[in-house]
Write a protein that holds these residues in place. Structure first.
Motif, PDB file in Angstrom:
ATOM      1  N   ARG A  27      -5.027  -4.217  -7.455  1.00 26.10           N
ATOM      2  CA  ARG A  27      -5.024  -4.982  -6.201  1.00 26.10           C
ATOM      3  C   ARG A  27      -3.793  -4.657  -5.360  1.00 26.10           C
ATOM      4  NH1 ARG A  27      -7.173 -11.154  -6.529  1.00 26.10           N
ATOM      5  NH2 ARG A  27      -8.523 -10.973  -8.352  1.00 26.10           N
ATOM      6  N   LEU A  28      -2.648  -4.578  -6.014  1.00 31.30           N
ATOM      7  CA  LEU A  28      -1.422  -4.298  -5.276  1.00 31.30           C
ATOM      8  C   LEU A  28      -1.435  -2.894  -4.701  1.00 31.30           C
ATOM      9  CD1 LEU A  28       1.324  -5.984  -7.487  1.00 31.30           C
ATOM     10  CD2 LEU A  28      -0.081  -6.971  -5.672  1.00 31.30           C
ATOM     11  N   ARG A  29      -2.076  -1.969  -5.386  1.00 35.05           N
ATOM     12  CA  ARG A  29      -2.232  -0.617  -4.844  1.00 35.05           C
ATOM     13  C   ARG A  29      -3.035  -0.646  -3.547  1.00 35.05           C
ATOM     14  NH1 ARG A  29      -5.130   4.512  -6.259  1.00 35.05           N
ATOM     15  NH2 ARG A  29      -6.653   3.337  -7.475  1.00 35.05           N
ATOM     16  N   ARG A  30      -4.050  -1.480  -3.510  1.00 33.60           N
ATOM     17  CA  ARG A  30      -4.828  -1.637  -2.278  1.00 33.60           C
ATOM     18  C   ARG A  30      -3.979  -2.285  -1.184  1.00 33.60           C
ATOM     19  NH1 ARG A  30     -10.732  -1.365  -3.299  1.00 33.60           N
ATOM     20  NH2 ARG A  30     -11.062  -2.582  -1.397  1.00 33.60           N
ATOM     21  N   PHE A  31      -3.178  -3.274  -1.559  1.00 32.35           N
ATOM     22  CA  PHE A  31      -2.301  -3.913  -0.569  1.00 32.35           C
ATOM     23  C   PHE A  31      -1.347  -2.888   0.048  1.00 32.35           C
ATOM     24  CE2 PHE A  31      -2.418  -8.322  -2.861  1.00 32.35           C
ATOM     25  CZ  PHE A  31      -3.723  -8.496  -2.459  1.00 32.35           C
ATOM     26  N   ALA A  32      -0.761  -2.052  -0.803  1.00 30.01           N
ATOM     27  CA  ALA A  32       0.177  -1.036  -0.310  1.00 30.01           C
ATOM     28  C   ALA A  32      -0.517  -0.105   0.672  1.00 30.01           C
ATOM     29  CB  ALA A  32       0.757  -0.244  -1.482  1.00 30.01           C
TER      30      ALA A  32
END
Length: 421
Positions: A27-32
């Motif tokens: 999820r955080l990879r998508r946020f980045a």
């Protein structure tokens, strides 16, 4: 019982299972990635949207989105995730969504899409993450989330004010509705910003079959007067030289727009390059605001002095590499010399003009320029074939072309507008 005091260091979701490292990192990879694309999206309109106040706002927001992307990239790298996974899009459907969004036309439809669809979707994904992860286990993410949500809420407030300031035509309203509907479908095809929603029907590319290209050319509203270039008065003509200095600062919007071109038209560079250029772009827009604030304080009207156009014309005609080399080495690099340089500008404001606000602004302008020269030297050393040892003739040739643009029209002596006090 959930913590309601200061036990567990005040972290509330300490006993819920929460997300696994793998799920959280994805999820955080998508946020980045989303924050990185928002940076590019907002920067792309610094050049083409004519309204000065909106250009300025977009310059700030694109940099803060770049900082958000950097923060999430750093957090993902802490979570047993290879940095190579941060190089590309985490989801082809998410990539297509932002490729399509780059083609939204006009000021009002573009701001409506960002303000009413993309930013709210990101905030909703942030809140969902905060409600699901374990605050104790995933504390570094939770801390970042609080900080970034505060920024994003501020973005929403400011973008909404900007959107309300525009009086759209019926055609622009229809375009905004159509683009929001279309991009909502592209967002659904990606499973939402975080990828957790049921996926809609796959969407083939439409507008983004061809990559988006920044339109070249100066776009300005009527809020400020404009001239081609300025005559530089000697230091001894203190009031005239102060007016000249304030107008030069105001005119740094041209440099900010040029850096937005560099950011958006230089593909396949390391992330550190885009982060540096994003910062530099906002710094130059801040410097334009330095001029605006000083002019408004001095004359009671931000339109009392003009900005100059030739630098913006050059930025639109030059290649990204050439204009960045000229800016970083030939312009800002030369400003490090004393005298004259940035130190002399600060001393003039302090000792001769005795203008407290300009003294402060020039002090920080000088500090920023030192940073910019160091950034440019670092980035150009890897960008230019042969590095800094081989770039001298290239950058000097670019400066000559800049001078040729400058000489197309005669300079004008800076004069306060009639009626300015």
């Amino acid at each position: 019982m959930e913590n309601t005091t200061y036990r567990y260091a005040g972290l509330r979701r300490a006993k819920a299972p929460g997300l696994s490292v793998a799920n959280a990192a994805e999820r955080l990879r998508r946020f980045a990635y989303v924050e990185q694309r928002l940076m590019r999206l907002l920067a792309s309109r610094i050049v083409s949207i004519p309204t000065r106040d909106i250009k300025v706002l977009l310059a700030r927001l694109q940099y803060e989105d770049a900082l958000h992307a950097e923060a999430w990239r750093g957090r993902v790298a802490e979570m047993r995730t290879n940095k190579s996974k941060l190089a590309g899009a985490p989801d082809p459907a998410l990539e297509i969504l932002f490729d399509e969004a780059e083609h939204v036309p006009g000021s009002y439809p573009f701001l409506a899409v960002v303000t009413q669809l993309l930013k709210p979707a990101l905030v909703a994904a942030y809140r969902a993450y905060g409600a699901e992860t374990n605050d104790l286990a995933d504390y570094p993410s939770i801390r970042l989330l609080r900080q970034l949500l505060a920024d994003e809420e501020e973005h929403s407030r400011l973008l909404t004010l900007a959107l309300q300031d525009i009086r759209p035509s019926e055609q622009e309203l229809q375009q905004a509705r159509a683009w929001k509907e279309k991009l909502t479908a592209f967002l659904a095809a990606a499973g939402g910003i975080d990828g957790t929603a049921p996926r809609g029907e796959p969407r083939p590319r439409e507008a983004s079959v061809q990559p988006y290209k920044l339109p070249r050319g100066l776009t300005r509203d009527e809020s400020l007067p404009r001239v081609w270039d300025f005559v530089k008065p000697p230091l001894e003509e203190v009031p005239a030289h102060l007016d000249y200095m304030m107008a030069i600062r105001l005119s740094e919007i041209n440099v900010a727009e040029g850096l937005a071109i560099v950011l958006c038209e230089t593909p396949a560079m390391p992330w550190s390059f885009y982060l540096d250029i994003s910062r530099h772009c906002w710094d130059e827009m801040r410097h334009s605001l330095f001029g605006e604030a000083a002019i408004e304080q001095t004359y009671g009207d931000r339109a009392a002095l003009p900005l100059r156009d030739y630098e913006g014309v050059y930025a639109n005609e030059a290649s990204p590499l050439e204009q960045y080399a000229v800016l970083g080495l030939e312009i800002e690099g030369q400003n490090m010399k004393y005298p004259p340089g940035k130190r002399q500008e600060w001393e003039f404001a302090r000792d001769m003009a005795r203008h407290p606000l300009m003294t402060t602004l020039q002090d920080f302008d000088w500090a920023d320029e030192v940073l910019h020269v160091n950034i440019a030297r670092r980035q150009l050393d890897s960008w230019f074939d042969g590095g800094l040892k081989a770039i001298s003739s290239f950058s000097k040739g670019g400066k000559e072309r800049r001078t040729e643009v400058k000489q197309r029209n005669a300079p004008t002596r800076v004069q306060p507008a009639p009626g300015s006090r």
